[in-house]
Design a protein around this motif. Structure first.
Motif, short mmCIF file in Angstrom:
data_model
loop_
_atom_site.label_atom_id
_atom_site.label_comp_id
_atom_site.label_asym_id
_atom_site.label_seq_id
_atom_site.Cartn_x
_atom_site.Cartn_y
_atom_site.Cartn_z
N VAL A 19 0.84 -1.20 0.00
CA VAL A 19 0.00 0.00 0.00
C VAL A 19 0.88 1.25 0.00
N ARG A 20 1.89 1.25 0.83
CA ARG A 20 2.78 2.41 0.90
C ARG A 20 3.55 2.60 -0.41
N HIS A 21 3.91 1.49 -1.03
CA HIS A 21 4.60 1.58 -2.33
C HIS A 21 3.68 2.21 -3.37
N TYR A 22 2.41 1.83 -3.38
CA TYR A 22 1.46 2.40 -4.34
C TYR A 22 1.29 3.90 -4.10
N HIS A 23 1.36 4.30 -2.86
CA HIS A 23 1.32 5.74 -2.55
C HIS A 23 2.54 6.44 -3.16
N ARG A 24 3.71 5.85 -2.96
CA ARG A 24 4.95 6.50 -3.40
C ARG A 24 5.00 6.68 -4.92
N ILE A 25 4.46 5.71 -5.67
CA ILE A 25 4.52 5.80 -7.14
C ILE A 25 3.28 6.44 -7.74
N GLY A 26 2.37 6.89 -6.88
CA GLY A 26 1.21 7.64 -7.35
C GLY A 26 0.05 6.83 -7.85
N LEU A 27 0.03 5.52 -7.61
CA LEU A 27 -1.10 4.70 -8.04
C LEU A 27 -2.30 4.81 -7.10
N LEU A 28 -2.03 5.03 -5.85
CA LEU A 28 -3.10 5.11 -4.85
C LEU A 28 -2.96 6.44 -4.12
N GLU A 29 -4.01 7.26 -4.23
CA GLU A 29 -3.93 8.59 -3.61
C GLU A 29 -3.94 8.47 -2.09
N GLU A 30 -3.29 9.44 -1.47
CA GLU A 30 -3.25 9.49 0.00
C GLU A 30 -4.62 9.93 0.52
N PRO A 31 -5.13 9.30 1.56
CA PRO A 31 -6.42 9.72 2.12
C PRO A 31 -6.25 10.89 3.10
N GLU A 32 -7.36 11.41 3.49
CA GLU A 32 -7.32 12.45 4.52
C GLU A 32 -6.86 11.82 5.83
N ARG A 33 -6.34 12.65 6.68
CA ARG A 33 -5.87 12.16 7.98
C ARG A 33 -6.80 12.64 9.10
N ALA A 34 -6.91 11.85 10.07
CA ALA A 34 -7.71 12.21 11.24
C ALA A 34 -6.93 13.22 12.09
N ALA A 35 -7.56 13.71 13.11
CA ALA A 35 -6.91 14.71 13.97
C ALA A 35 -5.65 14.16 14.61
N ASN A 36 -5.63 12.86 14.82
CA ASN A 36 -4.46 12.25 15.45
C ASN A 36 -3.35 11.97 14.44
N GLY A 37 -3.58 12.31 13.16
CA GLY A 37 -2.55 12.13 12.13
C GLY A 37 -2.61 10.82 11.38
N TYR A 38 -3.51 9.93 11.81
CA TYR A 38 -3.60 8.64 11.13
C TYR A 38 -4.41 8.76 9.84
N LYS A 39 -4.05 7.98 8.84
CA LYS A 39 -4.78 7.98 7.57
C LYS A 39 -6.16 7.36 7.78
N ARG A 40 -7.13 7.90 7.03
CA ARG A 40 -8.50 7.40 7.12
C ARG A 40 -8.96 6.98 5.70
N TYR A 41 -8.84 5.68 5.42
CA TYR A 41 -9.20 5.16 4.11
C TYR A 41 -10.69 4.87 4.04
N ARG A 42 -11.26 5.16 2.88
CA ARG A 42 -12.69 4.93 2.69
C ARG A 42 -12.91 3.92 1.57
N VAL A 43 -14.17 3.72 1.21
CA VAL A 43 -14.53 2.69 0.22
C VAL A 43 -13.84 2.95 -1.11
N LYS A 44 -13.73 4.20 -1.53
CA LYS A 44 -13.12 4.49 -2.83
C LYS A 44 -11.66 4.04 -2.87
N HIS A 45 -10.97 4.13 -1.72
CA HIS A 45 -9.59 3.67 -1.68
C HIS A 45 -9.51 2.15 -1.79
N LEU A 46 -10.44 1.48 -1.12
CA LEU A 46 -10.48 0.02 -1.19
C LEU A 46 -10.77 -0.42 -2.62
N ILE A 47 -11.72 0.21 -3.27
CA ILE A 47 -12.05 -0.15 -4.66
C ILE A 47 -10.85 0.07 -5.57
#
Length: 239
Positions: A19-47
């Motif tokens: 997943v992190r590799h896909y982020h680095r090469i631009g295949l999977l967009e980064e999701p919004e982060r919660a207040a605590n800084g953690y990524k919050r993936y939604r259905v569109k990311h899973l699809i």
């Protein structure tokens, strides 16, 4: 509902590293982060991630995925190219299976170029080695002629030639060459394409010349030279 990176990876049947590799090469967009800084993936990311994984499983290189997303035409071209490649691979594997089936029935064919069947069990070790050498110089149509030639009954003169000692006297060499000449002429008549093989420039390649010198003894080479002289005097008739 939102997932962490680990949860998304588990849902998609992949790993955090992927997943992190896909982020680095631009295949999977980064999701919004919660207040605590953690990524919050939604259905569109899973699809999106599942689509990437499916394409990868089909054989699409990661570098080709963005182009597929750009247009339906690009996607179709990529899939058709994959289909053609897969078809070629299947055909190649089928040929390998067919060859393996032959070798399982006739293990003695293993030290011969592919495609040799028939009376090859009668071939001498020298003939087998020479045919293998020829396969590195002649093209497929020329090798097909040799396969056909060696599928026929073995002439008795061949056995005498194979066992000819290096110190055979001149009379024996000349007699064998004269006995072999009509056999070769008959082979030319029965195999019209053999003439093209005999005059092929491929036979003058170093690999062939080295093979002849190392596989035949001086007496056998002398017989071949005498045989060639006889054939030049009375060449095989053209078909």
């Amino acid at each position: 509902m939102a997932w962490s990176t680990r949860e998304l990876a588990e849902l998609a049947g992949t790993t955090l590293k992927t997943v992190r590799h896909y982020h680095r090469i631009g295949l999977l967009e980064e999701p919004e982060r919660a207040a605590n800084g953690y990524k919050r993936y939604r259905v569109k990311h899973l699809i999106r991630l599942l689509r990437i994984r499916r394409l990868v499983d089909l054989g699409v290189p990661l570098s080709g995925i963005p182009a597929m997303a750009a247009s339906d035409e690009n996607a179709e071209q990529t899939l058709r190219a994959l289909d053609a490649e897969l078809k070629a691979n299947i055909e190649r594997q089928q040929r390998i299976r067919e060859e393996l089936a032959v070798l399982l029935r006739h293990p003695d064919l293993l030290d011969l170029p592919a495609g040799f069947v028939g009376n090859v069990a009668e071939l001498s070790d020298t003939e087998r080695s020479l045919l293998t050498v020829y396969s590195r110089a002649l093209d497929e149509p020329e090798m097909a002629v040799l396969r056909d030639l060696h599928s026929r009954p073995r002439p008795p003169e061949q056995d005498e030639f194979d066992t000819l000692p290096a110190d055979a006297d001149e009379a024996t060499r000349q007699r064998l060459a004269e006995a072999y000449a009509p056999v070769v002429r008959r082979q030319f008549e029965e195999h019209p394409d053999l003439k093209d093989v005999a005059v092929s420039e491929a036979l003058s390649k170093p690999v062939v010349l080295h093979g002849l010198v190392e596989l035949y003894n001086p007496a056998q080479i002398d017989v071949l030279q005498r045989l060639n002289t006889l054939l030049e005097q009375i060449p095989p008739e053209s078909p």
